[in-house]
Design an enzyme around this catalytic site. Structure first.
Site, PDB file in Angstrom:
ATOM      1  N   GLU A  71       0.857  -1.191   0.000  1.00 52.09           N
ATOM      2  CA  GLU A  71       0.000   0.000   0.000  1.00 52.09           C
ATOM      3  C   GLU A  71       0.892   1.239   0.000  1.00 52.09           C
ATOM      4  O   GLU A  71       1.850   1.318   0.784  1.00 52.09           O
ATOM      5  CB  GLU A  71      -0.908   0.011   1.227  1.00 52.09           C
ATOM      6  CG  GLU A  71      -1.765   1.268   1.373  1.00 52.09           C
ATOM      7  CD  GLU A  71      -2.661   1.241   2.603  1.00 52.09           C
ATOM      8  OE1 GLU A  71      -3.017   0.120   3.042  1.00 52.09           O
ATOM      9  OE2 GLU A  71      -2.980   2.311   3.139  1.00 52.09           O
ATOM     10  N   GLU A  99      -2.582  11.479   3.113  1.00 55.62           N
ATOM     11  CA  GLU A  99      -3.717  11.385   4.028  1.00 55.62           C
ATOM     12  C   GLU A  99      -3.702  12.631   4.900  1.00 55.62           C
ATOM     13  O   GLU A  99      -2.648  13.204   5.177  1.00 55.62           O
ATOM     14  CB  GLU A  99      -3.619  10.148   4.924  1.00 55.62           C
ATOM     15  CG  GLU A  99      -3.764   8.833   4.216  1.00 55.62           C
ATOM     16  CD  GLU A  99      -3.672   7.661   5.177  1.00 55.62           C
ATOM     17  OE1 GLU A  99      -4.709   7.097   5.552  1.00 55.62           O
ATOM     18  OE2 GLU A  99      -2.533   7.332   5.573  1.00 55.62           O
TER      19      GLU A  99
END
Length: 288
Positions: A167, A172
């Site tokens: 990932e 974010e």
């Protein structure tokens, strides 16, 4: 969507397994029926080219609907709130387009036994890439409990599972408590069968990521991944060790705005809705 076509997958992400439904299950996307959203006119814009690299793919969201050649919606509540105890129900209706921008809107509304709705789009089985420079120009939402993300999963996740598929979190942000000025960049992988992660962050000296456009980027090759905010590097990982082989394979994109969850916590009385993540473009450059 013109026709509901569903498949179900078990996808393990950062905090656990995810059950997801793709493309449908909640009715048609009303598109232009969404009220106008204020779009900032200021912010950073990335170059249209880089020395020694070629633009191999971009989506500048100039249409009036999601390009089905590039993206699909994932809808529903997932398993255990998409593995993170998130509070929203993902719907295609929360995706809209305005003046050449993709807008994902988080709302406070009752739907499917949840109090919040939002959207999540993926390029799985449509657009996947191995290495390159990736630029995403976007404005973030704001408020306690908001959790926008632009990220990637290994294209082999259906066979390898998570975290073995790898990932890459391009960006974010967690909202509230003065956190909207910080961008996080992280990778997750399997280290001899155990979850491993390595992340970095950059905090703006003034303003927030919700005030105007910023460009979130990675430069990714066979030996490293570097993270940038407005072309200023803030994090890097050496991916040459054998246990990081996940990052020498192809990945697909995910963009979503979660509401609540393990990291941001729940919305509170200070949180106002609706909130929007506004995306101007996604560009992928690769070496010539």
């Amino acid at each position: 969507m013109k026709k509901t076509i569903q498949f179900f997958c078990i996808l393990m992400l950062t905090a656990g397994f995810i059950s997801c439904s793709s493309d449908g299950g909640d009715g048609p996307n009303p598109g232009n029926g969404v009220a106008k959203v204020p779009i900032p006119s200021t912010g950073y814009t990335s170059p249209n080219s880089y020395t020694g690299m070629t633009l191999v793919w971009e989506d500048d969201f100039n249409g009036s609907s999601l390009d089905a050649a590039n993206w699909s919606h994932e809808t529903g509540t997932g398993q255990n709130g998409w593995g993170n105890n998130e509070l929203q129900y993902y719907r295609s209706q929360n995706t809209s387009f305005q003046d050449g921008h993709l807008i994902i809107t988080a709302k406070e509304e009752d739907f499917g036994s949840r109090k919040y709705t939002s959207s999540r789009i993926v390029s799985m089985n449509k657009k996947q890439f191995r290495y390159g420079r990736i630029d995403v120009r976007a404005v973030m939402p704001r408020g306690q409990g908001l959790w926008p993300a632009v990220w990637m999963l290994g294209s082999n996740f259906q066979t390898e599972g998570w975290p073995a598929c790898g990932e890459i979190d391009i960006m974010e942000m967690v909202g509230g408590q003065g956190r909207e000025n910080t961008v996080h960049g992280t990778v997750h992988w399997s280290n001899n069968g155990s979850h491993a992660e390595f992340g970095g962050k950059k905090t703006k000296s003034n303003g927030t990521l919700a005030d105007e456009f910023h460009v979130y980027s990675i430069e990714w090759d066979a030996t490293s991944i570097k993270w940038f905010l407005d072309n200023q590097q803030y994090h890097v990982i050496d991916t040459t060790p054998a246990e990081l082989d996940e990052f020498r394979r192809s990945f697909f994109f995910i963009m979503n705005v979660a509401v609540g969850g393990n990291w941001p916590g729940s919305p509170n009385a200070t949180t106002t809705f609706p909130q929007h993540m506004i995306v101007d473009y996604v560009r992928v450059f690769q070496k010539q």
